[in-house]
Motif scaffolding. Structure first.
Motif, PDB file in Angstrom:
ATOM      1  N   UNK A   1       0.884  -1.207  -0.065  1.00 53.93           N
ATOM      2  CA  UNK A   1      -0.147   0.029  -0.132  1.00 53.93           C
ATOM      3  C   UNK A   1       0.824   1.191  -0.082  1.00 53.93           C
ATOM      4  N   UNK A   2       1.920   1.215   0.735  1.00 51.08           N
ATOM      5  CA  UNK A   2       2.903   2.368   0.749  1.00 51.08           C
ATOM      6  C   UNK A   2       3.435   2.638  -0.615  1.00 51.08           C
ATOM      7  N   UNK A   3       3.802   1.482  -1.529  1.00 47.51           N
ATOM      8  CA  UNK A   3       4.404   1.625  -2.521  1.00 47.51           C
ATOM      9  C   UNK A   3       3.262   2.169  -3.623  1.00 47.51           C
ATOM     10  N   UNK A   4       2.018   1.701  -3.430  1.00 49.55           N
ATOM     11  CA  UNK A   4       0.825   2.233  -4.285  1.00 49.55           C
ATOM     12  C   UNK A   4       0.888   3.702  -4.035  1.00 49.55           C
ATOM     13  N   UNK A   5       0.912   4.216  -2.957  1.00 50.71           N
ATOM     14  CA  UNK A   5       0.855   5.659  -2.499  1.00 50.71           C
ATOM     15  C   UNK A   5       2.145   6.387  -3.073  1.00 50.71           C
ATOM     16  N   UNK A   6       3.202   5.834  -2.985  1.00 47.47           N
ATOM     17  CA  UNK A   6       4.286   6.573  -3.442  1.00 47.47           C
ATOM     18  C   UNK A   6       4.181   6.674  -5.102  1.00 47.47           C
ATOM     19  N   UNK A   7       3.971   5.618  -6.033  1.00 46.80           N
ATOM     20  CA  UNK A   7       3.761   5.955  -7.240  1.00 46.80           C
ATOM     21  C   UNK A   7       2.287   6.702  -7.531  1.00 46.80           C
ATOM     22  N   UNK A   8       1.351   6.629  -6.848  1.00 49.68           N
ATOM     23  CA  UNK A   8       0.435   7.427  -7.152  1.00 49.68           C
ATOM     24  C   UNK A   8       0.695   8.947  -7.012  1.00 49.68           C
ATOM     25  N   UNK A   9       1.414   9.324  -5.944  1.00 50.71           N
ATOM     26  CA  UNK A   9       2.162  10.647  -5.823  1.00 50.71           C
ATOM     27  C   UNK A   9       2.778  11.078  -6.895  1.00 50.71           C
TER      28      UNK A   9
ATOM     29  N   UNK B   1      18.898   7.010 -12.016  1.00 52.78           N
ATOM     30  CA  UNK B   1      19.280   7.858 -11.227  1.00 52.78           C
ATOM     31  C   UNK B   1      18.466   9.125 -11.128  1.00 52.78           C
ATOM     32  N   UNK B   2      18.305   9.794 -12.168  1.00 49.39           N
ATOM     33  CA  UNK B   2      17.399  11.026 -12.319  1.00 49.39           C
ATOM     34  C   UNK B   2      16.266  10.633 -11.766  1.00 49.39           C
ATOM     35  N   UNK B   3      15.457   9.818 -12.118  1.00 49.73           N
ATOM     36  CA  UNK B   3      14.169   9.448 -11.693  1.00 49.73           C
ATOM     37  C   UNK B   3      13.972   9.530 -10.064  1.00 49.73           C
ATOM     38  N   UNK B   4      15.187   8.818  -9.488  1.00 46.77           N
ATOM     39  CA  UNK B   4      15.002   8.362  -8.009  1.00 46.77           C
ATOM     40  C   UNK B   4      15.326   9.638  -7.280  1.00 46.77           C
ATOM     41  N   UNK B   5      15.293  10.841  -7.898  1.00 47.35           N
ATOM     42  CA  UNK B   5      15.615  11.964  -7.151  1.00 47.35           C
ATOM     43  C   UNK B   5      14.198  12.456  -6.775  1.00 47.35           C
ATOM     44  N   UNK B   6      13.224  12.030  -7.540  1.00 44.41           N
ATOM     45  CA  UNK B   6      11.616  12.465  -7.332  1.00 44.41           C
ATOM     46  C   UNK B   6      10.845  11.647  -6.627  1.00 44.41           C
ATOM     47  N   UNK B   7      11.618  10.635  -6.166  1.00 48.33           N
ATOM     48  CA  UNK B   7      10.660   9.662  -5.156  1.00 48.33           C
ATOM     49  C   UNK B   7      10.335  10.450  -3.842  1.00 48.33           C
ATOM     50  N   UNK B   8       9.152  10.277  -3.536  1.00 50.22           N
ATOM     51  CA  UNK B   8       8.675  10.934  -2.268  1.00 50.22           C
ATOM     52  C   UNK B   8       8.648  12.627  -2.409  1.00 50.22           C
ATOM     53  N   UNK B   9       8.535  13.011  -3.384  1.00 52.76           N
ATOM     54  CA  UNK B   9       8.620  14.607  -3.661  1.00 52.76           C
ATOM     55  C   UNK B   9       7.941  15.348  -2.756  1.00 52.76           C
TER      56      UNK B   9
ATOM     57  N   UNK C   1      -3.738  13.039  -6.717  1.00 56.80           N
ATOM     58  CA  UNK C   1      -3.328  12.242  -5.903  1.00 56.80           C
ATOM     59  C   UNK C   1      -4.617  11.313  -5.431  1.00 56.80           C
ATOM     60  N   UNK C   2      -5.639  12.095  -5.007  1.00 57.35           N
ATOM     61  CA  UNK C   2      -6.929  11.567  -4.402  1.00 57.35           C
ATOM     62  C   UNK C   2      -7.598  10.681  -5.487  1.00 57.35           C
ATOM     63  N   UNK C   3      -7.597  11.240  -6.847  1.00 57.80           N
ATOM     64  CA  UNK C   3      -8.052  10.698  -7.991  1.00 57.80           C
ATOM     65  C   UNK C   3      -7.642   9.267  -8.300  1.00 57.80           C
ATOM     66  N   UNK C   4      -6.275   9.419  -8.369  1.00 58.23           N
ATOM     67  CA  UNK C   4      -5.439   8.224  -8.837  1.00 58.23           C
ATOM     68  C   UNK C   4      -5.669   7.094  -7.841  1.00 58.23           C
ATOM     69  N   UNK C   5      -5.544   7.367  -6.553  1.00 56.14           N
ATOM     70  CA  UNK C   5      -5.996   6.422  -5.386  1.00 56.14           C
ATOM     71  C   UNK C   5      -7.380   6.064  -5.422  1.00 56.14           C
TER      72      UNK C   5
END
Length: 451
Positions: A26-34, A95-103, A214-218
Motif C-alpha cells: 500500500x505504501x508503494x501504491x501511495x508513492x507511485x500515485x504521488x 538515477x535522475x528519476x530516483x530524485x523524485x521519489x517521495x517528492x 493524488x486522491x483521484x489516482x488512489x
C-alpha cells in the motif's frame, strides 16, 4: 498475535490486508500515485513518474524486510527507511528519476494514505460480511417467525416472543451497521498529503492540484485541508467497527445463554473436534460465542487507545499517531473474525422447539399472568386486576399448581371468563403483541433495499 491463535480470533483476508507485506504494498501504491499526480500537474517530469511506477512493480520483492525493521526502530516510523530503500530500487533503473521519489511529501502522508487504503479494502470485506450476515438473519427470521419461545428480562422469564423476532432484531442490527458503514465512507476514505507541516510549501502553488490528482489516482476523497493532527476520520472508522463487534457480542451472549444445559433451546453448529472438553466428554461448548465475546471484551480497550490518540500536539503529533498503528489493524481483524464466526453460527444454528416449549411450561402458567391481568383490567380496573392476579400467582407458587388451575377457582375471575376463554388467555401464542408486524417491517425494509 500468535499464529496459533490467529485462526481463532481473526479472519484470513482482513488479516492479510494488515500484514507487513501488504502495508509495504500500500505504501508503494501511495508513492507511485504521488509521482503520477505530480507529473500530471507538472511538478516532476512525466518520464520520472513513469520510471518510478515501472521500478515499483517489483519493489516489494526487493525490499530488505529485516533491514527495514531494524531501521524503523531508529527512525521512529517505517516510512523513512522504506523511502530510502524504494529510492535505491528506483535508482538502479534511473538515477535522475530516483530524485523524485517521495517528492514534497512527509512520512505521515504516505503512512496515513496507506492506512486509508488498508481501511478501504478491509471495510469492503467487512461490508460483504455484514451483507451476508444480514441476508442469513432475514431468512432465519422468516423461517422461525412463528416459533414461540420465552422472552427473558433481567435473566428471568418474562413474556412469550418468537425466535424469529429475536432473529429479526439481529437482522435490523446488521442493517443499521451497514447504514453506518455506508454513511461514513465519503468522510473517512480520504487521502493524506500535506508535506512537513501541512502546507505543502514544497510544491509551491501546485499543492492543491497535486492533492486532487493524488486522491483521484488512489480513488479516495480529496480533503479540503490536511488532517495530520485531526484524527476523527480514523476514530470514526474504529468506532463503527467497535459498534459492529459490540452488536455481535450481544448476539453471542444470547445464543451462548440459550445453549446452557438447563435451557438447551439453540446450539452452535456441530463439527468434529468443535466445542469439546479436554476432560468432560459430554460437553458442547459455545466456542464461536467465546471468541466473539473475547473480541467484544478486547475492543473497548483498543477504542480507548484510539480516542486518547485524538489529543495531539499542533500540526503533527508525538506518540498519539503512533498508537494507531497498533490499534487499528487489531480492531479490523477482531471485527472480521467475529463476523466470520457469527455468519457460521447463523447459517448452521440448531433450534430445539421442544426445549422452547418445555421452558415456556416450566413456570406452570406464571408467564401468562400479565395476559390475564390485561384481560381482566377493563372489567375491574388495572390495579384491582394486578392485585388479584398477583395473589393468584402467590397461591399457585405456594401450592405448586398451575396458575390456570388456581384462577379457575377464583370467583372474581371466573365470573368474567369461561373455561374456553381462560384457555385462550393462557395460550402463549395468543400474547405476542405486534411481533409479526415487526418481523414484516424488517423483511419489507430489506425488500425495499433490494429494489
Amino acid at each position: 498475535m500468535s499464529q496459533l491463535y490467529a485462526s481463532l480470533f481473526y479472519q484470513a483476508d482482513v488479516t492479510e490486508i494488515f500484514s507487513d507485506r501488504a502495508l509495504l504494498s500500500y505504501m508503494i501504491q501511495a508513492e507511485v500515485a504521488l509521482a503520477k499526480a505530480q507529473a500530471q500537474v507538472g511538478v516532476i517530469p512525466q518520464s520520472a513518474a513513469a520510471i518510478i511506477a515501472q521500478a515499483s512493480e517489483q519493489a516489494l520483492d526487493q525490499i530488505d524486510m529485516e533491514a527495514l525493521a531494524t531501521a524503523t526502530a531508529l527512525a521512529g516510523n517505517i516510512a523513512i527507511p522504506f523511502v530510502k530503500q524504494l529510492t535505491a530500487i528506483v535508482k538502479k533503473t534511473d538515477e535522475d528519476a530516483s530524485r523524485y521519489v517521495h517528492w514534497g511529501a512527509t512520512s505521515q502522508d504516505i503512512l496515513d494514505s496507506a492506512c486509508i487504503l488498508q481501511c478501504r479494502d478491509a471495510l469492503n470485506h467487512v461490508e460483504s460480511q455484514l451483507q451476508q450476515a444480514y441476508q442469513i438473519a432475514l431468512a432465519q427470521a422468516e423461517t422461525y417467525r412463528h416459533q414461540v419461545m420465552i422472552g427473558r428480562t433481567w435473566l428471568q422469564q418474562a413474556l412469550p416472543i418468537t425466535f424469529g423476532h429475536k432473529l429479526a432484531r439481529w437482522a435490523s442490527v446488521f442493517k443499521r451497521d451497514l447504514d453506518r458503514l455506508h454513511a461514513m465512507k465519503a468522510r473517512v476514505l480520504t487521502v493524506q498529503l500535506g508535506g512537513a507541516a501541512g502546507s505543502l510549501a514544497s510544491l509551491l502553488d501546485q499543492g492543491s492540484a497535486v492533492v486532487e490528482a493524488y486522491a483521484a489516482i488512489l480513488e479516495l476523497t480529496a480533503p479540503h485541508c490536511t488532517w495530520h493532527g485531526e484524527r476523527d476520520r480514523i476514530v470514526e472508522t474504529a468506532g463503527v467497527l467497535a459498534i459492529i463487534v459490540g452488536n455481535l457480542g450481544k448476539m453471542a451472549r444470547d445464543w451462548s445463554l440459550l445453549m446452557q444445559t438447563e435451557i438447551a433451546e439453540v446450539f452452535e453448529p456441530t463439527a468434529k473436534g468443535r466445542g469439546g472438553s479436554s476432560t468432560m466428554p459430554h460437553k458442547r461448548n459455545p466456542v464461536a460465542a467465546a471468541t466473539i465475546l473475547a473480541a467484544a471484551n478486547r475492543v473497548p480497550a483498543l477504542m480507548s487507545s484510539v480516542y486518547q490518540s485524538m489529543v495531539q500536539e499542533h500540526e503533527r503529533s508525538l506518540g498519539a499517531w503512533h498508537a494507531e498503528w497498533l490499534s487499528i489493524p487489531e480492531l479490523f481483524k477482531l471485527c472480521a473474525g467475529a463476523l466470520e464466526r457469527t455468519i457460521d453460527v447463523l447459517q448452521g444454528i440448531e433450534v430445539h422447539p421442544d426445549a422452547m416449549q418445555r421452558n415456556i411450561e416450566c413456570t406452570h402458567g406464571l408467564i401468562m399472568a400479565e395476559a390475564l391481568m390485561m384481560a381482566l383490567a377493563p372489567k375491574i380496573g388495572r390495579l384491582n386486576a394486578h392485585h388479584l392476579v398477583e395473589t393468584a400467582c402467590q397461591q399457585a407458587v405456594a401450592q405448586q399448581r398451575h396458575l390456570k388451575a388456581v384462577v379457575i377457582e377464583i370467583s372474581e375471575i371466573n365470573h368474567y371468563f369461561s373455561a374456553d376463554q381462560l384457555e385462550q388467555i393462557f395460550e402463549p401464542a395468543s400474547y405476542l403483541g405486534n411481533i409479526q408486524a415487526q418481523i414484516d417491517a424488517v423483511l419489507q425494509e430489506a425488500k425495499g433495499e433490494a429494489k
